[in-house]
Write an enzyme that holds these catalytic residues in place. Sequence first.
Site, short mmCIF file in Angstrom:
data_model
loop_
_atom_site.label_atom_id
_atom_site.label_comp_id
_atom_site.label_asym_id
_atom_site.label_seq_id
_atom_site.Cartn_x
_atom_site.Cartn_y
_atom_site.Cartn_z
N ARG A 1 1.46 -4.63 12.45
CA ARG A 1 0.59 -4.95 13.75
C ARG A 1 1.37 -6.22 14.29
NH1 ARG A 1 -0.50 -0.41 14.01
NH2 ARG A 1 -2.43 0.33 14.07
N HIS B 1 6.65 0.63 19.20
CA HIS B 1 5.67 0.99 18.47
C HIS B 1 5.92 2.55 18.33
CE1 HIS B 1 1.35 0.45 16.83
NE2 HIS B 1 1.71 1.32 16.28
N GLY C 1 0.84 -1.25 0.00
CA GLY C 1 -0.02 0.05 0.03
C GLY C 1 0.87 1.19 -0.04
N GLU D 1 1.01 -5.62 23.41
CA GLU D 1 1.66 -4.29 23.72
C GLU D 1 1.02 -3.55 24.82
OE1 GLU D 1 1.62 -1.59 20.15
OE2 GLU D 1 2.74 -3.18 19.04
N ILE E 1 2.56 3.08 2.28
CA ILE E 1 3.55 2.63 3.27
C ILE E 1 4.64 1.89 2.68
CG2 ILE E 1 4.90 2.14 5.32
CD1 ILE E 1 2.17 3.21 6.69
N ARG F 1 -2.70 -8.79 -1.57
CA ARG F 1 -4.09 -9.53 -2.31
C ARG F 1 -4.13 -9.67 -3.50
NH1 ARG F 1 -8.31 -6.37 1.28
NH2 ARG F 1 -6.46 -4.85 0.97
N SER F 2 -3.64 -8.57 -4.40
CA SER F 2 -3.48 -8.78 -5.73
C SER F 2 -2.50 -8.14 -6.37
CB SER F 2 -4.78 -8.17 -6.64
OG SER F 2 -4.87 -7.02 -5.96
#
Length: 318
Positions: free
Chosen positions: A234, A281, A155, A263, A157, A177-178
């Site tokens: 995450r 984080h 995406g 966390e 980032i 995903r694709s």
Amino acid sequence: MTHSSAPDVLAVANLSPFFLDPLRAAFTVHLRLHETDPAAFAQVAPRIVAIAASGESKVSAALMDQLPALKIISVIGVGYDGVDVAAAKARGVVVTHTPGVLNDDVADLAIALMLAVSRQIALADRYVRAGTWTSGPLPLGRKMSGARLGIVGMGRIGQAIAQRALAFGMPVAYTARSAKADLPYAFHATPRELAAASDFLVVITPGGAATRKLINAEVLGALGPKGYLVNVARGSVVDETALIEALQQGTIAGAALDVFENEPNVPEALRALDNVVLVPHIGSATTQTRHAMAARAFANLEAHFAGQPLPSAVPECR
Ligand code: 8YV
């Protein structure tokens, strides 16, 4: 200053002053009242029209059930996996987040972690501080420039990380995903295939049920004894137990982690290892970026109450 007539907002996280102050100037803010004073919360709950949350906040259907007037959940963060978006939508509640403004910081940190783990920066710092240098040199690290980078999640980032990696002469591949036809990077259908073709595997895909433990023992096995794992997404995306085992047994060379399953609790087994770099984080934790995120989160609330289009509703709510 708070006005009793100003809309009531429940802050479900401890917010920084630069977000809390403007919030308090425009709204009646109840700071974590649902946790600190349930009786007082029950009194104001029927009036609460907005929730201000952080990227790590949990906003459950059960909480929404107590807030019949709720209209908007504004997350200060790009990730919103803690918010039950389906439950929000079912109640006519819109969810907003802060995409875009933190791309640079998270991508910068991913590169920093890749260098930190392969060039042993944290270990080397401890080495000097402990006075160990006098008894000999640090064991050799691993060259990063030119090594193969695999990105899990391509995406905004992921693409920012890829751009930076190109400056290090790193061939970039990814899984998502694709396949994205407009990108010049090699696509692999699964994390396992990508890991098998990578020296560094960087995880930057949204959290939530769809990606839970996506990086498991099999993927780590494919990354192999010379491979490094970096997680800036995450904690839920990586099977932490499998990761600890892989690090202890040398199944992979090392890991650098900004995020964890539970966390702020980090397993002692991870903290005991020398082939890991652990940070709390801090992907978006610069003054510049957190101010930009706060401005965006506030702008979403402001737009809602002014009846204007929302600057950044989450995709499911657009
Ligand atoms: C912070 C994040 O955790 O944007 C995200 O998804 O994880 C972060 O930037 C946080 O939400 C800041 O409040």
